[in-house]
Scaffold this motif. Structure first.
Motif, short mmCIF file in Angstrom:
data_model
loop_
_atom_site.label_atom_id
_atom_site.label_comp_id
_atom_site.label_asym_id
_atom_site.label_seq_id
_atom_site.Cartn_x
_atom_site.Cartn_y
_atom_site.Cartn_z
N TRP A 25 97.60 56.29 -27.98
CA TRP A 25 98.51 56.40 -26.85
C TRP A 25 98.34 55.25 -25.87
N ILE A 26 97.09 54.98 -25.47
CA ILE A 26 96.91 53.92 -24.47
C ILE A 26 97.13 52.55 -25.11
N GLY A 27 96.75 52.41 -26.38
CA GLY A 27 97.03 51.15 -27.07
C GLY A 27 98.52 50.89 -27.19
N ALA A 74 99.23 36.08 -16.62
CA ALA A 74 97.93 36.22 -15.97
C ALA A 74 97.81 37.57 -15.28
N HIS A 75 98.91 38.00 -14.64
CA HIS A 75 98.93 39.31 -13.98
C HIS A 75 98.70 40.42 -15.01
N LEU A 76 99.36 40.32 -16.13
CA LEU A 76 99.24 41.35 -17.17
C LEU A 76 97.85 41.35 -17.79
N THR A 77 97.33 40.18 -18.14
CA THR A 77 96.02 40.14 -18.78
C THR A 77 94.92 40.64 -17.84
N ALA A 78 95.07 40.42 -16.54
CA ALA A 78 94.09 40.93 -15.59
C ALA A 78 94.06 42.45 -15.58
N ASN A 79 95.18 43.08 -15.85
CA ASN A 79 95.26 44.55 -15.86
C ASN A 79 94.93 45.16 -17.21
N LEU A 84 93.19 49.74 -20.50
CA LEU A 84 92.74 50.29 -21.79
C LEU A 84 91.56 51.23 -21.60
N VAL A 85 90.58 50.83 -20.80
CA VAL A 85 89.37 51.64 -20.64
C VAL A 85 89.65 52.92 -19.85
N LEU A 86 90.25 52.77 -18.67
CA LEU A 86 90.46 53.93 -17.81
C LEU A 86 91.54 54.85 -18.37
N ILE A 130 96.22 52.02 -12.66
CA ILE A 130 94.79 51.79 -12.86
C ILE A 130 93.99 52.39 -11.71
N PHE A 131 94.44 52.18 -10.47
CA PHE A 131 93.75 52.75 -9.32
C PHE A 131 93.83 54.28 -9.34
N GLY A 132 94.96 54.82 -9.79
CA GLY A 132 95.08 56.26 -9.89
C GLY A 132 94.17 56.84 -10.96
N TRP A 133 94.13 56.20 -12.12
CA TRP A 133 93.21 56.66 -13.17
C TRP A 133 91.77 56.58 -12.70
#
Length: 212
Positions: A25-27, A74-79, A84-86, A130-133
């Motif tokens: 799902w997250i992938g 760059a914005h996307l790769t930073a996120n 993926l982890v959270l 990401i901040f919510g997760w």
């Protein structure tokens, strides 16, 4: 042609383990983000314009689209890695519950940003999710009183807690409003989705103790 149940080919091996389904799902979600950014790169239309534009009627649509749009690669790769982890950890306790938490974060982050962010801005990026997760994982165990979730929250806080400074105003091109309301959405999601655990705990505390 029919095959008798339990014989021949195609025997049912049962559902995938939850960790595999969470990873898929997250992938898949992150792969979709890369597909959208690729489309934004080659298409003449500026997809990023579909983000949240505070207090405008058209900007309300950005609540739906902002978390899947990014300013550049760059914005996307930073996120990518935090998502993926959270995201995986959120889904690991149940796909339906993880999706429900994500929806709550998505709506709260978008609506809060639309209400309070500065005029003339467009807010995009998966960092609101990401901040919510992140806050969901940190506080969930406080509401459920489950030792495993409390321990996971401590580990997540140790590894990613420094990100929480991002809810404060900083660089003008960073949507701290999206971060803030995403984080608040994660806390709200943790509280709402722990209602069953809280009810069970109250019921257990109210149950009479019978003599042996």
């Amino acid at each position: 042609m029919t095959v008798p149940t339990g014989t021949g080919t195609g025997a049912d091996t049962g559902p995938r383990p939850i960790w595999q389904r969470a990873a898929l799902w997250i992938g898949g979600f992150v792969a979709m983000l890369y597909g959208i950014e690729a489309a934004d790169t080659v298409l003449p239309a500026d997809l990023d314009a579909a983000g949240v534009e505070p207090r405008t009627a058209d900007g309300l649509w950005g609540i739906l689209f902002a978390p899947i749009l990014h300013a550049d690669w760059a914005h996307l790769t930073a996120n990518t890695v935090p998502a993926l982890v959270l995201g995986f950890l959120v889904l690991l306790s149940g796909i339906g519950r993880g999706i429900a938490a994500t929806v709550i974060v998505w709506v709260v982050a978008g609506l809060g940003t639309w209400l309070v962010a500065g005029s003339g801005e467009t807010h995009i990026g998966a960092s609101s999710l990401i901040f919510g997760w992140l806050t969901y994982l940190i506080v969930r165990g406080v509401f459920t009183r489950k030792a495993g979730q409390i321990l996971l929250g401590v580990v997540v806080l140790f590894l990613y807690g420094g990100m929480l400074w991002g809810v404060l105003p900083s660089e003008p091109w960073i949507s701290w409003e999206g971060h803030l309301f995403g984080a608040l959405g994660g806390i709200l999601a943790a509280w709402l989705l722990s209602a069953d655990a809280r009810r069970a705990r109250r019921a257990g505390a109210a149950a009479p103790v019978l003599p042996r």
